[in-house]
Design an enzyme around this catalytic site. Structure first.
Site, PDB file in Angstrom:
ATOM      1  N   SER A 130      -0.069  -3.689  13.524  1.00 56.10           N
ATOM      2  CA  SER A 130      -0.497  -2.710  12.520  1.00 56.10           C
ATOM      3  C   SER A 130      -0.574  -1.307  13.104  1.00 56.10           C
ATOM      4  CB  SER A 130      -1.875  -3.084  11.966  1.00 56.10           C
ATOM      5  OG  SER A 130      -2.850  -3.057  13.000  1.00 56.10           O
ATOM      6  N   HIS A 149       4.611  -6.031   8.832  1.00 63.27           N
ATOM      7  CA  HIS A 149       3.155  -5.918   8.841  1.00 63.27           C
ATOM      8  C   HIS A 149       2.573  -6.528   7.576  1.00 63.27           C
ATOM      9  CE1 HIS A 149      -0.668  -3.265   8.580  1.00 63.27           C
ATOM     10  NE2 HIS A 149      -0.921  -4.421   9.174  1.00 63.27           N
ATOM     11  N   GLU A 155       4.686  -4.188   5.082  1.00 63.15           N
ATOM     12  CA  GLU A 155       5.343  -2.976   5.559  1.00 63.15           C
ATOM     13  C   GLU A 155       6.490  -3.389   6.482  1.00 63.15           C
ATOM     14  OE1 GLU A 155       1.943   0.480   5.603  1.00 63.15           O
ATOM     15  OE2 GLU A 155       1.842  -1.020   7.199  1.00 63.15           O
ATOM     16  N   ASN A 171      -2.280   2.366   7.078  1.00 65.52           N
ATOM     17  CA  ASN A 171      -3.305   2.756   8.052  1.00 65.52           C
ATOM     18  C   ASN A 171      -3.270   4.248   8.354  1.00 65.52           C
ATOM     19  OD1 ASN A 171      -4.273   0.193   8.170  1.00 65.52           O
ATOM     20  ND2 ASN A 171      -3.346  -0.329  10.126  1.00 65.52           N
TER      21      ASN A 171
END
Length: 593
Positions: free
Chosen positions: A427, A448, A460, A498
Site C-alpha cells: 500500500s 493493492h 489499485e 492513501n
C-alpha cells in the site's frame, strides 16, 4: 441577549439561503427572506412550496402543517424588513466587500440586541465582526448543503463574540434538529478545513495526469466509502467556490496543501465552474444538471489494447488477514488457489480462517453450502513457496517491509514458471523495488487490495515504468473476473487512496494538537458535514496508529512537502504504544477483548 429567536431574517435566497429558510420555517420560526432579486425570492417560495408538497405526498406532514409552514415564510427585496428579527443570517456571496457593506447597513436597521450570523465557510468571522458597531453579537453559523438534509451546523465564535450569543444560536441549532459543533475562527473551520485540502490534492493529482478523473473518484468512493468522489464533489460545490475557500485557507496557513491547484484557477476563469455552469471536471447535460454526459476525456474502449495472459491458477503468499481474504476472493471466482505460508501450520490456520468466513456467508444466506464446499476445495494450503511452480499469477500479501518483500520476490523469481505474473499488494512501498529483486521486472505489477478483501470492491493496479502492457491487461481482466473495480495509477507513494486519505487524517490530528477542536467534534463534523462513514479518529484507531505513521512518513519522504510531515501527536502516541483498537488505546480507549 437572553431573548427567544422566534423571528429570523435570512439575507440571500440562493440555494443555501433557501434551504436555511425552509429549515427555520418547518421548525416553527417566522422567517423573513430578503434578496435584492425578486426572481430569486420567487424561486425560493416555489422551492419551499415544492418541497413541502413532496412532504405531504410522503405523509411526513399534513396539508394544514404545510399551509402553516408556507405562511411563516415571507420575502422582501428591502433590507429594512430585517428590523424586527432577533437573528439575521446572511448567505450572500463570499466576498469581504459585499458582506462588510451588508453588516454596516444592518447596524442601522436591526436591534442592538439582535444576533448577526454569517454563513461564510471561508472568510474571517473576526474581520467581518470588526465592521459591526456591535461585534459582540456577530458569529458564524455554517450550515451544510443541502441544509434541510445535512445535520451539521458549525457555530463559529470570534474573540469578540459574547457567550450568550453563542449559547442562543447553539440552542436554536438543536431545536432545528441539527448537531451544533463549536469551533474557533479560522478559514474552513473544521469540516471544510479538512475537506478542501483533500479536494485540492485530488485536483492536483488529476492535473498531473497521474490518474483519470473517473479512477480518482471511483478510488475514493470504493476505497473509503465516500458518497462522492472528490472531483465530482468539486463540481457540485463549484470550482470557483472551492478556489475562494482554498485562497482564504492558504492566506492564513501558508501550507502548500492549501495553495489552490492551478487547474482550479484555469477552470474558474474559463467559466467552467461545475454543475452550475454545465461543465467543470466533468461535462453535464445542462447547467444545473447532475447528469454526466460523455466528453473528449471520457475513457473509450480501446480496440488496440494489449491482450492479457491466461490465468487459471493463483498463488497467494502470506498467512495474515489480507492473504486469506485475497485467497478467498480468487477461490470464490473459480480460480485454483495455492495459499502458501512460512509453515504448513500457518497455511492451515489461514485456510481455517477462510472456512470460518465462508461459513458466516452461508449463515447470512449470501452463499450456499455447496458453493462453500466448492470454494474451499479450490484452495490448497502449502508450507512453502515451492508450490507456486505452476501458478499463472502470484500475489504476495506479506509484511509491509521492503526487505521482506524483496526477498520474497527473489524467491518467486526462481520458483515461478516463465510468463507468470508477479504481483505485490503493498500500500505504500515502491513496486519497482520489488520488481528489481527479480530477473523479470516486466512481469511485476502492484495489486493493492483493500481490507477486508472479500467485501471491498477496489483494487489499485500499479504499473511501473518496466511493467509490460500484457501484464497490465492481465491484471485488469482478472480484476473483472473476481468482481473488483480496478483503477490505474503510477508507482508513487500512496497511489491514489492513501495519497489523498492520509494527509487528511494527518491534518485532523494537527487540529487536535493545536487545541482547535475536540476529537468528538471533528469526527462528528466529517460524518455529518462530509458524509464520511467514519470520523478521522475512528478510522485512525481502526487502521492502527503505527501503520498510519508509517504511511505518513513514506508520503513525506517521497513528496518532501512540509505539510505532509507526521503530526507530532501521532508520533507521541505511537512512541507510547497507543496504537488504536489493537492495543486497547489510541486516540480513544477501548474495552479489551
Amino acid at each position: 441577549m437572553d431573548i427567544p429567536l422566534s423571528t429570523i431574517a435570512v439575507v440571500g435566497l440562493g440555494t443555501m439561503g433557501t434551504g436555511i429558510a425552509e429549515v427555520l420555517a418547518r421548525a416553527g420560526r417566522e422567517v423573513i427572506g430578503i434578496d435584492i432579486s425578486e426572481a430569486a425570492a420567487r424561486q425560493a417560495v416555489a422551492a419551499l412550496e415544492a418541497s413541502t408538497a413532496r412532504a405531504v405526498q410522503k405523509g411526513r406532514i399534513t396539508e394544514g402543517e404545510r399551509h402553516d409552514v408556507l405562511a411563516r415564510f415571507r420575502t422582501f427585496s428591502d433590507l429594512q424588513a430585517a428590523a424586527d428579527a432577533q437573528l439575521v443570517i446572511e448567505v450572500v456571496p463570499e466576498s469581504y466587500e459585499i458582506k462588510q457593506q451588508l453588516f454596516r447597513e444592518l447596524d442601522a436597521i436591526i436591534s442592538p440586541t439582535a444576533i448577526l450570523a454569517t454563513g461564510t465557510n471561508a472568510l474571517s468571522v473576526t474581520r467581518l465582526a470588526a465592521e459591526s458597531q456591535h461585534p459582540e453579537r456577530v458569529l458564524g453559523l455554517h450550515f451544510f448543503n443541502p441544509a434541510p438534509a445535512m445535520k451539521l451546523v458549525e457555530v463559529v465564535s470570534s474573540v469578540l463574540t459574547a457567550p450568550p450569543a453563542v449559547e442562543a444560536v447553539t440552542e436554536l441549532a438543536r431545536e432545528l434538529g441539527k448537531e451544533p459543533v463549536a469551533v474557533g475562527d479560522r478559514p474552513g473551520f473544521v469540516a471544510d478545513g479538512l475537506l478542501f485540502g483533500y479536494l485540492n490534492q485530488a485536483a492536483a493529482m488529476y492535473e498531473a495526469s497521474y490518474a483519470s478523473r473517473e479512477d480518482i473518484d471511483a478510488a475514493m468512493k470504493l476505497g473509503c466509502g465516500l458518497p462522492m468522489g472528490p472531483l465530482a464533489l468539486l463540481d457540485l460545490i463549484g470550482v470557483d467556490t472551492a478556489r475562494t475557500v482554498l485562497e482564504a485557507m492558504y492566506s492564513e496557513s501558508h501550507d502548500r496543501l492549501h495553495a489552490p491547484a492551478p487547474i482550479l484557477k484555469q477552470l474558474s476563469e474559463a467559466g467552467l465552474t461545475g454543475r452550475k455552469s454545465g461543465r467543470g471536471f466533468y461535462t453535464y447535460a445542462a447547467p444545473g444538471s447532475q447528469t454526466v454526459v460523455p466528453d473528449t476525456k471520457t475513457p473509450q474502449e480501446s480496440t488496440g489494447a494489449a491482450t492479457g495472459r491466461t490465468v487459471r491458477s493463483v498463488g497467494v503468499a502470506g498467512s495474515g488477514t489480507m492473504a486469506s481474504g485475497i485467497a478467498e476472493v480468487f477461490a470464490k471466482a473459480g480460480y485454483d488457489v495455492v495459499l502458501a505460508a512460512r509453515s504448513q501450520e500457518k497455511a492451515d490456520t489461514a485456510k481455517g480462517r477462510i472456512a470460518k468466513s465462508l461459513e458466516r456467508s452461508v449463515t447470512k444466506g449470501r452463499l450456499t453450502a455447496e458453493a462453500r464446499d466448492e470454494t474451499l476445495a479450490r484452495i490448497t494450503a502449502a508450507g512453502s513457496l515451492d508450490s507456486f511452480d505452476d501458478v499463472d499469477l502470484a500475489v504476495e500479501a506479506v509484511a509491509e517491509d521492503l526487505a521482506v518483500k524483496q526477498q520474497l520476490f527473489a524467491t518467486l523469481d526462481k520458483v515461478c514458471k516463465p510468463g507468470a505474473v508477479l504481483a505485490t499488494t503493498t500500500s505504500s512501498l515502491p513496486v519497482v523495488a520489488c520488481a528489481r529483486a527479480t530477473s523479470r521486472p516486466q512481469d511485476v505489477i502492484g495489486m493493492h487490495f483493500f481490507n477486508p478483501a472479500p467485501a471491498m470492491k477496489l483494487v489499485e493496479v500499479v504499473r511501473t515504468v518496466l511493467t509490460d502492457d500484457d501484464v497490465h491487461a492481465t491484471v485488469r481482466e482478472v480484476c473483472g473476473k473476481i468482481r473488483k473495480h480496478p483503477v490505474d495509477c503510477g508507482d508513487r507513494a500512496g497511489f491514489i487512496v492513501n495519497a489523498l486519505l492520509f494527509p487528511y487524517l494527518n491534518n485532523a490530528i494537527k487540529m487536535v494538537g493545536e487545541h482547535y477542536a475536540t476529537l468528538d467534534d471533528i469526527d462528528a463534523a466529517m460524518k455529518l458535514g462530509g458524509g464520511y462513514p467514519m470520523g478521522p479518529f475512528e478510522l485512525l484507531d481502526v487502521v492502527g496508529l503505527d501503520v498510519s505513521l508509517a504511511i505518513e512518513k513514506v508520503l513525506h519522504s517521497e513528496f518532501r512537502d512540509p505539510g505532509l510531515a507526521p503530526a507530532p501527536l501521532l508520533e507521541h502516541l505511537v512512541a507510547a504504544g497507543c496504537l488504536g483498537r489493537k492495543t486497547g488505546r489510541g486516540f480513544r480507549e477501548y474495552a479489551r477483548r
